[in-house]
Design an enzyme around this catalytic site. Sequence first.
Site, PDB file in Angstrom:
ATOM      1  N   GLU A   1       0.850  -1.194   0.000  1.00  0.00           N
ATOM      2  CA  GLU A   1       0.000   0.000   0.000  1.00  0.00           C
ATOM      3  C   GLU A   1       0.877   1.232   0.000  1.00  0.00           C
ATOM      4  O   GLU A   1       1.794   1.344   0.815  1.00  0.00           O
ATOM      5  CB  GLU A   1      -0.918  -0.030   1.238  1.00  0.00           C
ATOM      6  CG  GLU A   1      -1.686   1.257   1.520  1.00  0.00           C
ATOM      7  CD  GLU A   1      -2.525   1.743   0.339  1.00  0.00           C
ATOM      8  OE1 GLU A   1      -3.345   0.960  -0.175  1.00  0.00           O
ATOM      9  OE2 GLU A   1      -2.337   2.905  -0.076  1.00  0.00           O
TER      10      GLU A   1
ATOM     11  N   HIS B   1     -25.321  -3.174  -1.261  1.00  0.00           N
ATOM     12  CA  HIS B   1     -26.442  -3.207  -2.201  1.00  0.00           C
ATOM     13  C   HIS B   1     -27.041  -4.601  -2.305  1.00  0.00           C
ATOM     14  O   HIS B   1     -26.321  -5.591  -2.223  1.00  0.00           O
ATOM     15  CB  HIS B   1     -25.965  -2.749  -3.589  1.00  0.00           C
ATOM     16  CG  HIS B   1     -25.680  -1.285  -3.663  1.00  0.00           C
ATOM     17  ND1 HIS B   1     -26.675  -0.333  -3.612  1.00  0.00           N
ATOM     18  CD2 HIS B   1     -24.512  -0.594  -3.753  1.00  0.00           C
ATOM     19  CE1 HIS B   1     -26.130   0.873  -3.695  1.00  0.00           C
ATOM     20  NE2 HIS B   1     -24.822   0.747  -3.778  1.00  0.00           N
TER      21      HIS B   1
ATOM     22  N   VAL C   1       4.095   0.670  -5.700  1.00  0.00           N
ATOM     23  CA  VAL C   1       4.529  -0.142  -6.839  1.00  0.00           C
ATOM     24  C   VAL C   1       4.791   0.789  -8.021  1.00  0.00           C
ATOM     25  O   VAL C   1       3.936   1.589  -8.398  1.00  0.00           O
ATOM     26  CB  VAL C   1       3.467  -1.198  -7.199  1.00  0.00           C
ATOM     27  CG1 VAL C   1       3.827  -1.913  -8.491  1.00  0.00           C
ATOM     28  CG2 VAL C   1       3.323  -2.191  -6.051  1.00  0.00           C
TER      29      VAL C   1
ATOM     30  N   LYS D   1     -26.509   6.306  -9.435  1.00  0.00           N
ATOM     31  CA  LYS D   1     -27.665   5.742  -8.747  1.00  0.00           C
ATOM     32  C   LYS D   1     -28.455   6.849  -8.054  1.00  0.00           C
ATOM     33  O   LYS D   1     -29.430   6.583  -7.380  1.00  0.00           O
ATOM     34  CB  LYS D   1     -27.205   4.702  -7.739  1.00  0.00           C
ATOM     35  CG  LYS D   1     -26.636   3.485  -8.447  1.00  0.00           C
ATOM     36  CD  LYS D   1     -26.404   2.347  -7.499  1.00  0.00           C
ATOM     37  CE  LYS D   1     -26.048   1.107  -8.308  1.00  0.00           C
ATOM     38  NZ  LYS D   1     -25.317   0.115  -7.512  1.00  0.00           N
TER      39      LYS D   1
ATOM     40  N   CYS E   1     -17.590  14.325  22.053  1.00  0.00           N
ATOM     41  CA  CYS E   1     -18.738  14.098  21.173  1.00  0.00           C
ATOM     42  C   CYS E   1     -19.015  12.604  21.003  1.00  0.00           C
ATOM     43  O   CYS E   1     -20.149  12.170  21.039  1.00  0.00           O
ATOM     44  CB  CYS E   1     -18.492  14.723  19.802  1.00  0.00           C
ATOM     45  SG  CYS E   1     -18.152  16.481  19.838  1.00  0.00           S
TER      46      CYS E   1
ATOM     47  N   CYS F   1     -10.807  18.112  20.989  1.00  0.00           N
ATOM     48  CA  CYS F   1     -10.021  16.994  21.509  1.00  0.00           C
ATOM     49  C   CYS F   1      -8.767  16.656  20.725  1.00  0.00           C
ATOM     50  O   CYS F   1      -7.925  15.922  21.210  1.00  0.00           O
ATOM     51  CB  CYS F   1     -10.891  15.751  21.601  1.00  0.00           C
ATOM     52  SG  CYS F   1     -11.490  15.195  19.999  1.00  0.00           S
TER      53      CYS F   1
HETATM   54  C1  LIG Z   1     -18.943   8.230  -4.155  1.00  0.00           C
HETATM   55  C2  LIG Z   1     -18.856   6.749  -4.080  1.00  0.00           C
HETATM   56  C3  LIG Z   1     -19.939   6.002  -3.623  1.00  0.00           C
HETATM   57  C4  LIG Z   1     -19.882   4.622  -3.570  1.00  0.00           C
HETATM   58  N1  LIG Z   1     -20.891   3.935  -2.997  1.00  0.00           N
HETATM   59  C5  LIG Z   1     -20.801   2.577  -2.893  1.00  0.00           C
HETATM   60  C6  LIG Z   1     -21.794   1.838  -2.230  1.00  0.00           C
HETATM   61  O1  LIG Z   1     -22.724   2.395  -1.634  1.00  0.00           O
HETATM   62  N2  LIG Z   1     -21.722   0.489  -2.232  1.00  0.00           N
HETATM   63  C7  LIG Z   1     -20.701  -0.162  -2.831  1.00  0.00           C
HETATM   64  O2  LIG Z   1     -20.686  -1.380  -2.828  1.00  0.00           O
HETATM   65  N3  LIG Z   1     -19.698   0.517  -3.423  1.00  0.00           N
HETATM   66  C8  LIG Z   1     -19.726   1.882  -3.437  1.00  0.00           C
HETATM   67  N4  LIG Z   1     -18.720   2.577  -4.020  1.00  0.00           N
HETATM   68  C9  LIG Z   1     -17.609   1.848  -4.590  1.00  0.00           C
HETATM   69  C10 LIG Z   1     -16.588   1.419  -3.560  1.00  0.00           C
HETATM   70  O3  LIG Z   1     -16.258   2.457  -2.683  1.00  0.00           O
HETATM   71  C11 LIG Z   1     -15.372   0.980  -4.291  1.00  0.00           C
HETATM   72  O4  LIG Z   1     -15.763   0.068  -5.235  1.00  0.00           O
HETATM   73  C12 LIG Z   1     -14.332   0.304  -3.407  1.00  0.00           C
HETATM   74  O5  LIG Z   1     -14.007   1.083  -2.307  1.00  0.00           O
HETATM   75  C13 LIG Z   1     -13.111   0.014  -4.237  1.00  0.00           C
HETATM   76  O6  LIG Z   1     -12.116  -0.533  -3.425  1.00  0.00           O
HETATM   77  P1  LIG Z   1     -10.660  -0.736  -3.989  1.00  0.00           P
HETATM   78  O7  LIG Z   1      -9.951  -1.507  -2.960  1.00  0.00           O
HETATM   79  O8  LIG Z   1     -10.715  -1.247  -5.361  1.00  0.00           O
HETATM   80  O9  LIG Z   1     -10.090   0.719  -4.152  1.00  0.00           O
HETATM   81  P2  LIG Z   1      -9.386   1.741  -3.106  1.00  0.00           P
HETATM   82  O10 LIG Z   1     -10.101   1.750  -1.834  1.00  0.00           O
HETATM   83  O11 LIG Z   1      -9.212   2.982  -3.842  1.00  0.00           O
HETATM   84  O12 LIG Z   1      -7.997   1.047  -2.851  1.00  0.00           O
HETATM   85  C14 LIG Z   1      -6.928   1.115  -3.738  1.00  0.00           C
HETATM   86  C15 LIG Z   1      -5.663   1.236  -2.937  1.00  0.00           C
HETATM   87  O13 LIG Z   1      -4.548   1.107  -3.788  1.00  0.00           O
HETATM   88  C16 LIG Z   1      -3.531   1.956  -3.350  1.00  0.00           C
HETATM   89  N5  LIG Z   1      -2.583   2.164  -4.462  1.00  0.00           N
HETATM   90  C17 LIG Z   1      -2.805   2.861  -5.603  1.00  0.00           C
HETATM   91  N6  LIG Z   1      -1.703   2.840  -6.370  1.00  0.00           N
HETATM   92  C18 LIG Z   1      -0.779   2.106  -5.717  1.00  0.00           C
HETATM   93  C19 LIG Z   1       0.548   1.728  -6.010  1.00  0.00           C
HETATM   94  N7  LIG Z   1       1.162   2.092  -7.141  1.00  0.00           N
HETATM   95  N8  LIG Z   1       1.233   0.986  -5.098  1.00  0.00           N
HETATM   96  C20 LIG Z   1       0.643   0.601  -3.946  1.00  0.00           C
HETATM   97  N9  LIG Z   1      -0.612   0.928  -3.624  1.00  0.00           N
HETATM   98  C21 LIG Z   1      -1.325   1.672  -4.497  1.00  0.00           C
HETATM   99  C22 LIG Z   1      -4.292   3.180  -2.959  1.00  0.00           C
HETATM  100  O14 LIG Z   1      -3.525   4.000  -2.085  1.00  0.00           O
HETATM  101  C23 LIG Z   1      -5.525   2.590  -2.287  1.00  0.00           C
HETATM  102  O15 LIG Z   1      -5.374   2.434  -0.906  1.00  0.00           O
HETATM  103  C24 LIG Z   1     -18.740   3.963  -4.045  1.00  0.00           C
HETATM  104  C25 LIG Z   1     -17.650   4.707  -4.480  1.00  0.00           C
HETATM  105  C26 LIG Z   1     -17.673   6.084  -4.453  1.00  0.00           C
HETATM  106  C27 LIG Z   1     -16.468   6.862  -4.804  1.00  0.00           C
END
Ligand SMILES: Cc1cc2nc3c(=O)[nH]c(=O)nc-3n(C[C@H](O)[C@H](O)[C@H](O)COP(=O)(O)OP(=O)(O)OC[C@H]3O[C@@H](n4cnc5c(N)ncnc54)[C@H](O)[C@@H]3O)c2cc1C
Lengths: 417, 502
Positions: B34, B52, B177, B254, B412, B456
Amino acid sequence: MMTTKYDSIIIGGGPAGLAAAIKAKELGLNVLLLENRDVLGGIPLQCLHPGFGLHYFKEDLTGTEFIYRFIDKFQKMGIEYFTNAHLTEIENISDTEKRIKVITSKGLQTFTAKTIIYATGARERHLYEIGVTGKRLPGIFTAGEAQTMMDVYGIMPGKEIVIVGSGDVGLIMARRFALEGATVKAVIELMPFPGGLTRNVVQCLDDFGIPLYLSHAVTRVEGDSTVEKVIISEVNERLEIKEGTEKEIKCDTVVVAAGLVPYIKILEKIGVVKDQATRGPIVNEYLETLIPGVFTAGNALVINDLVDHVVEQGELAAFGASEFVKNEGIPTRKWKRVFRGRNVRLLVPHYVSGENDVIIYARVSRPMNKVKVRFPEINKEVRLPVVKPAEMISIKLKKEEIQRAVDRITMEVLSNE
Amino acid sequence: METKKVVVIGAGVVGSAIARVLSKYQNLEVFLLEKNIDVGWGSSKANSAVIHPGHEDDPSKYPLRSKLCVRGNRLWHSWAEELDVPVKWPGELMLAFSERDVEKFQYYLDLAEKNGVPDVKIVYSDELRELEPNASPDAIAGLWAPTAGLIAPWDAVLGLVENAVDNGVKLFTETEVEDIVIENGIVKGVQTNRGFFEADIVINAAGLYADIISKKAGIDFDITPRRGEYYLLEEDVQPRVKRIVHQVPTEITKGVFISETVEGNILIGPSAENLPLDAKDDVSTTKKYLDYIWESAKRLLAKMPPKSSVIKTFAGLRAEPPSGRWIIEAYDNPKGFINAAGMRSPALTSSPAIAEYIVNELIKNKLGVKLVEKKDWNPYRKGIKKFKLLDDRKKEELIKENPKFGNVLCMCKEVTEAEIIEAIERMKKIGIKTISLDGIKFRTTSMFGWCQGSFCRVRIARVAANYLGMPEWKIFVKDNKSSYGVGYVKTFFKTSQGDGEV
Ligand SMILES: Cc1cc2nc3c(=O)[nH]c(=O)nc-3n(C[C@H](O)[C@H](O)[C@H](O)COP(=O)(O)OP(=O)(O)OC[C@H]3O[C@@H](n4cnc5c(N)ncnc54)[C@H](O)[C@@H]3O)c2cc1C
Ligand SMILES: Cc1cc2nc3c(=O)[nH]c(=O)nc-3n(C[C@H](O)[C@H](O)[C@H](O)COP(=O)(O)OP(=O)(O)OC[C@H]3O[C@@H](n4cnc5c(N)ncnc54)[C@H](O)[C@@H]3O)c2cc1C
């Protein structure tokens, strides 16, 4: 778990709470005071600037000097208290019995009392409540947090400062930063006039060459991993952004001094009724809320600019508590409602009886010169040279005057010009 | 049995769920990399938090999305329990304001049937109002999906990572990475700012950056950052909502949701705004979209909570793939490279199922790796005990054991000194090097409430600094570049270097 019954338990060890505790003890009540922080004193403890106690002590003291007079007296009187004590719940068992739950490092404690004086102060409004957009970055502080950092913990928040809000708190913090060698880039004020006292504009800004932007709003905070700049725009008379007036100010720190809100969450949970204007509880002339036996004072009641008023309210609430204890309830049966009239933005107390002289604390909705403050139902009129929203007006109504009213009294502020 | 090395890029909810499932096998050595100082700070921390039901995606257009969402929804029931992550299941109500909206309900009912989503139905008048007393009087009908849930998304990631690390996964934070090393069409490992990590399998779960990583492996597509902004309201605000209330979805979004989070706050949002491809970190809020959200929400409710109850606004970025289709694939060339990219909604919901799919379909079946289960795999993890939620007897006991439980620092949210210290210990335990105030915030909900830390934060900074043996001002806030203060007041501007040290 231990239980003890007190005449009055005071929540909060700031000026309102300390003044209430001292007065209540002098009036013969058996009292306990609880403070959440590890020290007594509340906000003034961290105010190194003068301007405290001009009315109460007829002396110009710093916040710290001012509050230590109370802390010393409080401790000499041997009043029972806990610091690091966090109130979590009030239970309104009956009109004359309240039970409270408190977390302390000695354990979870319950206390019962005939009355509660709630003096927990206020919370500050932060950037996201005042419509500023952009990123949530390190380097954004409320004035109170910045002040605590600097003057209780000795931490310097940043080097190049922009202050949002020109009330006395913002002005004083601008000077505080300048005195330590930081560069205060600007103080930004939404209204066309400064929020604080003219004296403070001169002493805190002009003397340090700090620019004040009136009729300007901070619209965004930008930066990569920390604050790098704020974007400001001019606003028109309706306080709307004027397109095309955007300007950026580079800084690493944003200090928000955008007002305070009474911190009364726990009172709301037991059903205390709030006034939408003050955002504090509705109270009678004893500063008793609509829940019998629960009193309030200081910034938890209404946002005060002068600590002298805060102390006055603390003492009044203590008087109320002692009347309550003596009579097993406030004996008044018939109340007259005090209404806001023209140009009055807020006032307390909301109910008066005619059995006591009462101080009405009020704020106007706009600055005016040469005004008449009128109470038409009782034919009272007071003239004042200037009034400003930022400065609380306090006017004493004599009980004979109040008695002239049938069931209501209105307060209005009219220009004489 | 030969041990395979697996690198998972990105500790968001997807990468962390994958790491957890991989930790079940004794012949895998798993590295979770990470780039941030802490886990879960990408899309996974700023989203709608909805689990969902799965009746909104058409399986003919989005086969993976529709299948894995329903499965993910089901899995979160057991996963949340095993991982001690706060969830609740209030159900979701899509409101119709016109006959046309009601007609669209049929489409979703059909999808519910195709995808196997139970108990979805149309509700009218009394039943609608009973389900959601605060639904707008203009709503003529609602589509009720009782299996919808809400989760604390950052807690979900913490639960997954702590459990994975407990089962042998090695977490490397502050490890970015930079390249995928490939020889003769076969993955050899990844190059990072902290050196080379050898690997037989590399799983790209880098969220918004997954396109950049994938390009390094020769597989080209773009991820568009699609921003969503939110309002968060006070816990005790009235009026509130019982259900997850939202409007009929459009092609890009949505629509605006209103819900009561697991913490008890009211959450309103999101908007949907495509940003330039390189705006992968731009989580600014904007007046335009915040105003739009407030107006849209007003339509949904009979009575809106007052705007004065807003305690914060924030934004998250969706990782939007071309044509909305998730890219979950293993390739013949380069062999060993797996994408979990374009993880837009509902990937939070689906993450457990995505992880299962990657292990079963891609690693076992497609790559043909034989996996041997550990006998002693531990599915359980305990979250930090929230003092506030305990009963009085338990509170009393804890304070006796450790008086730091008797020191409430965050008023809080009623968070105690003991919980702050526990949070720091948890961070150290999973190998986090930079202890930050945000890390403490997401683990304890301190600084999360009404005052947003203005009372705090400074006290928590002191407790943390004392515990770590460093000056308060040096505590980091969100990353390892920005400290809480710049130095000591009385020396900062007086020392020639101005570095704040005495
Ligand atoms: C506004 C919004 C609303 C949403 N609502 C919903 C919902 O209600 N229900 C639902 O199911 N989904 C929802 N989603 C989707 C959901 O949040 C995402 O699908 C999910 O969090 C994706 O997870 P991830 O691990 O793929 O991405 P991330 O959480 O972005 O994780 C990716 C990680 O990779 C790391 N990274 C990037 N590049 C590198 C690198 N080169 N080297 C090492 N690490 C790296 C980043 O720092 C990050 O921590 C929503 C998304 C958004 C933005
Ligand atoms: C920057 C600044 C400058 C100022 N300058 C001046 C000046 O020059 N002159 C002047 O007269 N006034 C000044 N004031 C105003 C003055 O300080 C306030 O009006 C006054 O402190 C309010 O007193 P209080 O007792 O109501 O609240 P506070 O001082 O806020 O005290 C409340 C106390 O209650 C405690 N508490 C809260 N919740 C709980 C709980 N649940 N359990 C237990 N304890 C709790 C808090 O820890 C706190 O100690 C200034 C204020 C600021 C912020």
